[in-house]
Write a protein that holds these residues in place. Sequence first.
Motif, PDB file in Angstrom:
ATOM      1  N   LYS A  22      30.252  31.680  38.203  1.00 30.17           N
ATOM      2  CA  LYS A  22      30.874  31.644  39.532  1.00 30.17           C
ATOM      3  C   LYS A  22      31.958  30.570  39.620  1.00 30.17           C
ATOM      4  N   GLN A  23      31.875  29.569  38.736  1.00 26.70           N
ATOM      5  CA  GLN A  23      32.889  28.499  38.754  1.00 26.70           C
ATOM      6  C   GLN A  23      34.262  29.006  38.329  1.00 26.70           C
ATOM      7  N   TRP A  24      34.310  30.196  37.749  1.00 27.60           N
ATOM      8  CA  TRP A  24      35.560  30.752  37.240  1.00 27.60           C
ATOM      9  C   TRP A  24      36.261  31.628  38.279  1.00 27.60           C
ATOM     10  N   SER A  25      37.598  31.549  38.296  1.00 28.93           N
ATOM     11  CA  SER A  25      38.404  32.505  39.055  1.00 28.93           C
ATOM     12  C   SER A  25      38.368  33.839  38.314  1.00 28.93           C
ATOM     13  N   LEU A  26      38.852  34.885  38.939  1.00 31.41           N
ATOM     14  CA  LEU A  26      38.907  36.183  38.262  1.00 31.41           C
ATOM     15  C   LEU A  26      39.767  36.139  36.991  1.00 31.41           C
ATOM     16  N   PRO A  27      40.966  35.511  37.020  1.00 28.61           N
ATOM     17  CA  PRO A  27      41.741  35.435  35.761  1.00 28.61           C
ATOM     18  C   PRO A  27      40.997  34.654  34.667  1.00 28.61           C
ATOM     19  N   GLU A  28      40.312  33.580  35.050  1.00 25.86           N
ATOM     20  CA  GLU A  28      39.517  32.825  34.061  1.00 25.86           C
ATOM     21  C   GLU A  28      38.406  33.695  33.484  1.00 25.86           C
ATOM     22  N   LEU A  29      37.764  34.473  34.345  1.00 29.35           N
ATOM     23  CA  LEU A  29      36.706  35.379  33.893  1.00 29.35           C
ATOM     24  C   LEU A  29      37.275  36.391  32.896  1.00 29.35           C
ATOM     25  N   ALA A  30      38.412  36.999  33.264  1.00 35.61           N
ATOM     26  CA  ALA A  30      39.013  38.028  32.404  1.00 35.61           C
ATOM     27  C   ALA A  30      39.402  37.426  31.052  1.00 35.61           C
ATOM     28  N   GLU A  31      40.021  36.257  31.088  1.00 39.85           N
ATOM     29  CA  GLU A  31      40.425  35.618  29.823  1.00 39.85           C
ATOM     30  C   GLU A  31      39.223  35.157  29.010  1.00 39.85           C
ATOM     31  N   ARG A  45      32.092  41.739  45.742  1.00 40.73           N
ATOM     32  CA  ARG A  45      33.124  42.085  46.725  1.00 40.73           C
ATOM     33  C   ARG A  45      33.909  40.884  47.244  1.00 40.73           C
ATOM     34  N   ALA A  46      33.227  39.811  47.622  1.00 44.67           N
ATOM     35  CA  ALA A  46      33.927  38.705  48.302  1.00 44.67           C
ATOM     36  C   ALA A  46      35.029  38.107  47.418  1.00 44.67           C
ATOM     37  N   PRO A  47      34.735  37.700  46.181  1.00 45.79           N
ATOM     38  CA  PRO A  47      35.810  37.145  45.352  1.00 45.79           C
ATOM     39  C   PRO A  47      36.889  38.170  45.005  1.00 45.79           C
ATOM     40  N   VAL A  48      36.505  39.424  44.884  1.00 45.21           N
ATOM     41  CA  VAL A  48      37.497  40.478  44.600  1.00 45.21           C
ATOM     42  C   VAL A  48      38.425  40.664  45.807  1.00 45.21           C
ATOM     43  N   GLN A  49      37.843  40.676  46.999  1.00 48.28           N
ATOM     44  CA  GLN A  49      38.669  40.810  48.218  1.00 48.28           C
ATOM     45  C   GLN A  49      39.622  39.630  48.355  1.00 48.28           C
ATOM     46  N   GLU A  50      39.099  38.457  48.048  1.00 46.19           N
ATOM     47  CA  GLU A  50      39.927  37.248  48.158  1.00 46.19           C
ATOM     48  C   GLU A  50      41.131  37.325  47.213  1.00 46.19           C
ATOM     49  N   TYR A  51      40.896  37.841  46.033  1.00 52.69           N
ATOM     50  CA  TYR A  51      41.964  37.954  45.032  1.00 52.69           C
ATOM     51  C   TYR A  51      42.876  39.147  45.341  1.00 52.69           C
ATOM     52  N   GLY A  52      42.328  40.094  46.057  1.00 49.09           N
ATOM     53  CA  GLY A  52      43.036  41.362  46.310  1.00 49.09           C
ATOM     54  C   GLY A  52      42.434  42.435  45.415  1.00 49.09           C
ATOM     55  N   VAL A  53      41.957  43.519  46.018  1.00 51.80           N
ATOM     56  CA  VAL A  53      41.223  44.525  45.244  1.00 51.80           C
ATOM     57  C   VAL A  53      42.139  45.180  44.201  1.00 51.80           C
ATOM     58  N   CYS A  71      28.984  44.625  43.250  1.00 51.22           N
ATOM     59  CA  CYS A  71      27.925  44.150  44.148  1.00 51.22           C
ATOM     60  C   CYS A  71      28.595  43.696  45.431  1.00 51.22           C
ATOM     61  N   ARG A  72      28.209  44.054  46.533  1.00 51.56           N
ATOM     62  CA  ARG A  72      27.180  44.976  46.809  1.00 51.56           C
ATOM     63  C   ARG A  72      27.404  45.666  48.137  1.00 51.56           C
ATOM     64  N   GLY A  73      26.906  46.882  48.207  1.00 50.94           N
ATOM     65  CA  GLY A  73      26.715  47.566  49.467  1.00 50.94           C
ATOM     66  C   GLY A  73      25.301  47.302  49.950  1.00 50.94           C
ATOM     67  N   GLY A  74      24.915  48.018  51.001  1.00 51.31           N
ATOM     68  CA  GLY A  74      23.554  47.877  51.490  1.00 51.31           C
ATOM     69  C   GLY A  74      23.499  47.179  52.834  1.00 51.31           C
ATOM     70  N   ALA A  98      35.003  49.995  45.128  1.00 48.17           N
ATOM     71  CA  ALA A  98      34.448  50.366  43.817  1.00 48.17           C
ATOM     72  C   ALA A  98      35.374  51.361  43.122  1.00 48.17           C
ATOM     73  N   ALA A  99      35.807  52.369  43.886  1.00 45.04           N
ATOM     74  CA  ALA A  99      36.688  53.391  43.309  1.00 45.04           C
ATOM     75  C   ALA A  99      37.999  52.759  42.831  1.00 45.04           C
ATOM     76  N   MET A 100      38.563  51.854  43.628  1.00 40.66           N
ATOM     77  CA  MET A 100      39.805  51.186  43.224  1.00 40.66           C
ATOM     78  C   MET A 100      39.624  50.362  41.954  1.00 40.66           C
ATOM     79  N   LEU A 101      38.444  49.767  41.819  1.00 43.78           N
ATOM     80  CA  LEU A 101      38.178  48.934  40.636  1.00 43.78           C
ATOM     81  C   LEU A 101      37.836  49.785  39.412  1.00 43.78           C
ATOM     82  N   GLY A 102      37.654  51.075  39.636  1.00 44.86           N
ATOM     83  CA  GLY A 102      37.351  51.957  38.508  1.00 44.86           C
ATOM     84  C   GLY A 102      35.909  51.898  38.040  1.00 44.86           C
ATOM     85  N   THR A 103      35.022  51.404  38.906  1.00 46.46           N
ATOM     86  CA  THR A 103      33.609  51.445  38.520  1.00 46.46           C
ATOM     87  C   THR A 103      32.928  52.604  39.235  1.00 46.46           C
ATOM     88  N   ASP A 104      31.959  53.201  38.567  1.00 39.96           N
ATOM     89  CA  ASP A 104      31.234  54.308  39.196  1.00 39.96           C
ATOM     90  C   ASP A 104      29.931  53.847  39.833  1.00 39.96           C
TER      91      ASP A 104
END
Lengths: 283, 283
Positions: A22-31, A45-53, A71-74, A98-104
């Motif tokens: 969780k300490q990583w940003s999305l680009p740090e995670l990807a790299e 969802r929250a960090p993805v929304q913050e970065y832009g879906v 993660c997550r609906g419900g 989820a659909a935009m991110l390409g996950t099923d």
Amino acid sequence: MTADQGTARDLARLSINQETVKQWSLPELAEGCTALGIGSVGLWRAPVQEYGVRDAAALMREHGLAVTSLCRGGFFTASDPARRAEALADNRAAIDEAAMLGTDTLVLVSGGLSEGERDIAAARERVADAIGALVPYAAEHGVRLAIEPLHPMFASDRCVVSTLGQALDIAERFAPEHVGVVVDTYHLWWDDRAEAGIARAGGSGRIASFQVADWVTPLPEGVLLGRGQLGDGCVDLRGLRVRADEAGYRGQVEVEIFNPGLWARDGAEVLAEVADRYRRHVL
Amino acid sequence: MTADQGTARDLARLSINQETVKQWSLPELAEGCTALGIGSVGLWRAPVQEYGVRDAAALMREHGLAVTSLCRGGFFTASDPARRAEALADNRAAIDEAAMLGTDTLVLVSGGLSEGERDIAAARERVADAIGALVPYAAEHGVRLAIEPLHPMFASDRCVVSTLGQALDIAERFAPEHVGVVVDTYHLWWDDRAEAGIARAGGSGRIASFQVADWVTPLPEGVLLGRGQLGDGCVDLRGLRVRADEAGYRGQVEVEIFNPGLWARDGAEVLAEVADRYRRHVL
């Protein structure tokens, strides 16, 4: 075969849920994942929304990373009609993301009891109703709803679905391509019916996600952030993974550990440790 | 009928586990219960030993108080032979103490996993073995061993027996007069199989003890002392008590709440509150 090739092959099924680092940003995670030869991630969802879906989706594509789950609906157990409608709308938004991110796979944490409620069976029935209301929309978007049973210690305030058997009782009201279940070792390890549940889920192709974390004590206040690094606890991680394989599961193994001790450390060091523990205790 | 007679009749099945009013000495407990018209108590080994087992037994007799249960035997999952022998010896001592106190029920908290162990099924089997080793001694002393399933959040460090079904699977290897189960609402409320388990236990006369506490969140660190006062949480206490009655249970309803908030208050005030809550939420 070089050591690096061996390493890459070992990690072929490993997915890193972003909350683990969780300490990583999305680009740090990807790299970080790319650097270690890890090819898939689970996102929140929250960090993805913050970065832009859309930006997050592009970032993952650029790094060749598959998204194994969102993660997550419900949280749709509200009995009040207005709050229920709000929850369903939010779940439709989660399906879009989820659909935009390409996950099923959209992981569902079903939600707890309503204020003052003492009827958990009725709350579970509201979960089934909400899923029924969401299935057509999810199916249209190519997203499968994945019911995650959470440990019974979360039954009142987070998820009234506590066992794999309960999750399957709901999932089986729908087609397997539309509603599956999450098998998370942290939540299910204590249950003598978990192995039978894994066989039942695998047999009908309903294991939408397989997640691993270890069980350690003492549990912290609120119990949410008490998950253990792989191998630090008492869960037979490999045994449960083998059961899922035997049941026909061929998907990724997603490491999802909420642990402030891991978050306080260097992300790359934590990720390397996770990969090492995965090899020793899960593979 | 006067109000007092109504009150006394209402409380005829109420038993107070001494940990609920842990701030009280044994004489205070005996006097406090007598003053409210409560006729039975559940006791714990450590405070009874400190007071003296024979003296405690005499004190209860003098006040006309029945002892519904002694907590606790168990903690016999050690795989090391020396530690197992120690645990069995300690359980025989607990049986002696139960017999001296005049209770026919020794509550068993089975124990957790051994250090480094990842095989909970094997640990459960060691519980069954230990009970088998103890049954003849318990039977000789007129004491029934009562297996208490604890909430799955205690599975690794306190009790590998997590559901009523698991407890019955072990208990049913022995005669019902020698091995029963404890039905504790705090541990079982979340389980969709609890009602079937209560029917199964009651049908074979195996409900050795029925205990009540409510489920409240957030859970405190370590989760042991997070039980709620009756009515403060989400457990359908009356519903579960009715299920036990329907299953043929005619014994006492023992209130066992571990809660530092209750311990910080005046014992008489807490006991009166418990009696009131019992009438409103359990009776």
